[in-house]
Design an enzyme around this catalytic site. Structure first.
Site, PDB file in Angstrom:
ATOM      1  N   GLU A   1      19.690 -93.695 -36.676  1.00 46.66           N
ATOM      2  CA  GLU A   1      18.276 -94.066 -36.647  1.00 46.66           C
ATOM      3  C   GLU A   1      17.327 -92.915 -36.981  1.00 46.66           C
ATOM      4  OE1 GLU A   1      17.744 -96.008 -32.854  1.00 46.66           O
ATOM      5  OE2 GLU A   1      19.297 -97.480 -33.293  1.00 46.66           O
TER       6      GLU A   1
ATOM      7  N   ASN B   1      23.351 -94.194 -39.932  1.00 42.99           N
ATOM      8  CA  ASN B   1      23.297 -95.571 -39.429  1.00 42.99           C
ATOM      9  C   ASN B   1      21.861 -95.873 -39.004  1.00 42.99           C
ATOM     10  OD1 ASN B   1      24.828 -97.916 -38.444  1.00 42.99           O
ATOM     11  ND2 ASN B   1      24.380 -97.188 -36.368  1.00 42.99           N
TER      12      ASN B   1
ATOM     13  N   HIS C   1      20.701-105.774 -36.279  1.00 40.16           N
ATOM     14  CA  HIS C   1      20.130-106.419 -35.094  1.00 40.16           C
ATOM     15  C   HIS C   1      19.043-107.379 -35.582  1.00 40.16           C
ATOM     16  CE1 HIS C   1      22.371-104.052 -32.251  1.00 40.16           C
ATOM     17  NE2 HIS C   1      21.992-102.934 -32.863  1.00 40.16           N
TER      18      HIS C   1
ATOM     19  N   GLU D   1      26.360-103.201 -36.245  1.00 37.87           N
ATOM     20  CA  GLU D   1      25.946-103.609 -34.898  1.00 37.87           C
ATOM     21  C   GLU D   1      25.379-105.028 -34.916  1.00 37.87           C
ATOM     22  OE1 GLU D   1      23.376-100.733 -33.011  1.00 37.87           O
ATOM     23  OE2 GLU D   1      24.423 -99.035 -33.928  1.00 37.87           O
TER      24      GLU D   1
ATOM     25  N   ASP E   1      24.050-108.566 -34.399  1.00 36.80           N
ATOM     26  CA  ASP E   1      23.756-109.660 -33.472  1.00 36.80           C
ATOM     27  C   ASP E   1      22.481-110.348 -33.945  1.00 36.80           C
ATOM     28  OD1 ASP E   1      21.850-107.803 -32.523  1.00 36.80           O
ATOM     29  OD2 ASP E   1      22.916-107.436 -30.649  1.00 36.80           O
TER      30      ASP E   1
END
Ligand code: G3I
Length: 510
Positions: free
Chosen positions: A165, A206, A242, A271, A273
């Site tokens: 990030e 990432n 996300h 990641e 979701d």
């Protein structure tokens, strides 16, 4: 070992299956257990497409046996959600604690799963002592942290999110103790330190909200373009994924992943979701299923997209309700570990035909057991089976299997034998070949072929007892061999690869 696999055989004609799966959400909602006996797992399906399918996990969850049953079987890759972060691994300067991370890598090793290390340099979950350091001491602390953590996990982590990030949503660099001390140079410094500590790990940057085309992904693109041009050791870009049904699906995701791949980098969804407002209704779950499907399709549409990791597989252990009060239901399985419509959609997008197994060469799979009583003697003895799970006979003349190993010290020439096969050893061909680019766990492979014959639907070749040695009969250390497993009964073996006319149809190459 590498998480990467590039030689991939795609299966055609998925769209009709996919539509049925996504439209059939009500049926899937009440469906029973996810992996019916004999059904391919998500990772099996992804492996057949040359990808891994993984899940995040965390230490407290590992005592939930219903949870770990599925974690250990359905997924081929694990990411520790918290256990390798700075506040856990170096809570006080110079005092390292790897217990929680080791528990995760131990679980993964016991279940034949690869691990993505997460994460070495991040502005969040940083212990207070890092933020309190004088600026002039931050670089040394960062390099030391990376050296110790990546060094500790060398050999058990296949890829690292080295920098997590680095950007704000508008594409400017995020401030952090690292950025404040070193400017954006901290990223190259971190990657170089990680490469020095673990030269075999695939090194990633990432971030989130970079899945689609936009200012933030443009900033990431500019960053990694520059790093590649400077020869900084960066291997891949992670797209967290996300997502939220209320914000829409990221525009141009496949094209976005492709432009990074075109730089010569791996890309991965790290990641995934898809959250929604609670309570979740059928419409939200149906939309969610299409988002999961579209992510899988975006990844499968990019050759260098190496795999997908969901940010835990069940709503039971989701980070979302804690971070976004009133939102949740973001995962593939519900709170009671029952698969949701998204699960069926992912299966369909990965090429599941809904039962009976795929037809044609894509239906081949390798099974393996070790026939060796010693992992350190002068012979390697893989037991292999080739299974046709499909509905049509497979012509064996173009089929080969590869068992991947390291030759260790000694002669570079080999002898190979077939000790027994119900097909008759004389029908098998076998040889050892050296890899032009060795990887961790493999610099050679034993290749087994069939001169002729066919394998009827639903049948197996039965056990083929193979054996190899070096011509000087020097010893091997099989423990680190890519395809080696300790199991003495036959099991599906994605690390034993299968080819039809030279094209990979089963498993992951090292
Ligand atoms: O361990 C403490 C526990 O002792 C305490 O009782 C409890 C009370 O709140 O907190 C526990 O710590 C929590 C920790 O997870 C472990 O469960 C923290 O509060 C909580 O903030 C932390 O959340 C993690 C979050 O990162 C922190 O930013 C999530 O589990 C983790 O899934 C999440 O993962 C991040 C990725 O690393 C990066 N990308 C975004 C993703 C989601 O935020």
């Amino acid at each position: 070992m590498s998480l990467t696999k590039r030689s991939t055989r795609r299966r055609p004609g998925r769209s009709a299956v996919l539509l049925l799966a996504v439209c059939g959400v009500a049926a899937a909602l009440t469906a029973g257990p996810a992996a019916a006996a004999g059904q391919e797992t998500l990772h099996d399906l992804a492996s057949a497409q040359g990808r891994y399918f993984g899940s995040a996990t965390d230490n407290p969850e590992l005592s939930d046996s219903a949870y770990t049953d599925t974690l250990g079987s359905e997924f081929g890759q694990i990411t520790p959600g918290n256990s390798m972060k700075w506040d856990t691994t170096e809570p006080q300067q110079g005092r390292f604690d790897f217990a929680r991370g080791d528990a995760i890598t131990g679980f993964a090793q016991a279940h034949g799963q690869t691990v993505r290390g997460h994460t070495l340099v991040w502005h969040s979950q940083l212990p207070g002592w890092v933020s309190a350091l004088p600026s002039a001491q931050v670089e040394a602390a960062m390099v030391n942290h990376i050296t110790e953590v990546a060094g500790h996990y060398r050999g058990s982590v296949a890829a690292w999110d080295v920098v997590n990030e680095p950007f704000n949503d508008d594409g400017t660099f995020r401030t952090s103790p690292f950025y404040d001390a070193m400017g954006s140079d901290y990223i190259a410094t971190a990657l170089r330190a990680a490469h020095a500590a673990d030269p075999d790990a695939r090194l990633y940057i990432n971030d989130y909200n970079t899945e689609g085309l936009g200012a933030k992904s443009d900033a990431m693109y500019d960053l990694v373009s520059g790093l590649v041009a400077e020869g900084v050791p960066v291997d891949g870009v992670g797209f967290q994924g996300h997502l939220a049904v209320q914000y829409g699906f990221p525009g141009g995701m496949r094209q976005n992943l492709q432009r990074f791949a075109d730089l010569g980098l791996d890309v991965a969804v790290t990641e995934l979701d898809v959250r929604m407002q609670l309570p979740a209704g059928a419409a939200g779950l149906a939309t969610q299923a299409t988002y999961y499907r579209d992510v899988v399709e975006a990844c499968l549409g990019v050759e260098r997209c190496v795999g997908i990791t969901v940010w835990d597989y069940t709503d039971k252990y989701s980070w979302v309700p804690g971070a976004f009060p009133g939102q949740g239901a973001a995962n593939l399985y519900d709170d009671n570990l029952r698969p949701k419509p998204a699960y069926a959609a992912v299966r369909a997008a990965l090429g599941d035909d809904g039962g009976g197994g795929p037809a044609g060469p894509g239906a081949l799979r390798a099974r393996y057991r070790s026939n060796d009583s010693s992992v350190s003697d002068n012979q390697i003895k893989p037991g292999l089976q080739l299974v046709n799970t499909g509905g049509a006979a497979v012509d064996l003349s173009g089929v080969t299997l590869r068992y991947w190993f390291t030759g260790d010290n000694g002669a570079s020439s080999y002898g190979t034998w077939c000790d027994w096969s119900p097909l008759g050893c004389s029908t098998l061909t076998h040889r050892v070949a050296a890899m032009s680019s060795p990887h961790t766990g493999a610099d050679h492979y034993l290749e087994v072929g069939f001169g002729s014959g066919s394998l009827a639907p639903g049948t197996s070749t039965g056990e083929m007892q193979l054996r190899l040695s070096k011509t000087d009969w020097s010893n091997f250390d099989e423990t680190d061999d890519y395809s080696h497993g300790a199991g003495d009964s036959y099991a599906d073996a994605p690390k034993v690869t299968v080819y039809v006319d030279g094209e990979l149809v089963w498993g992951l190459e090292p």
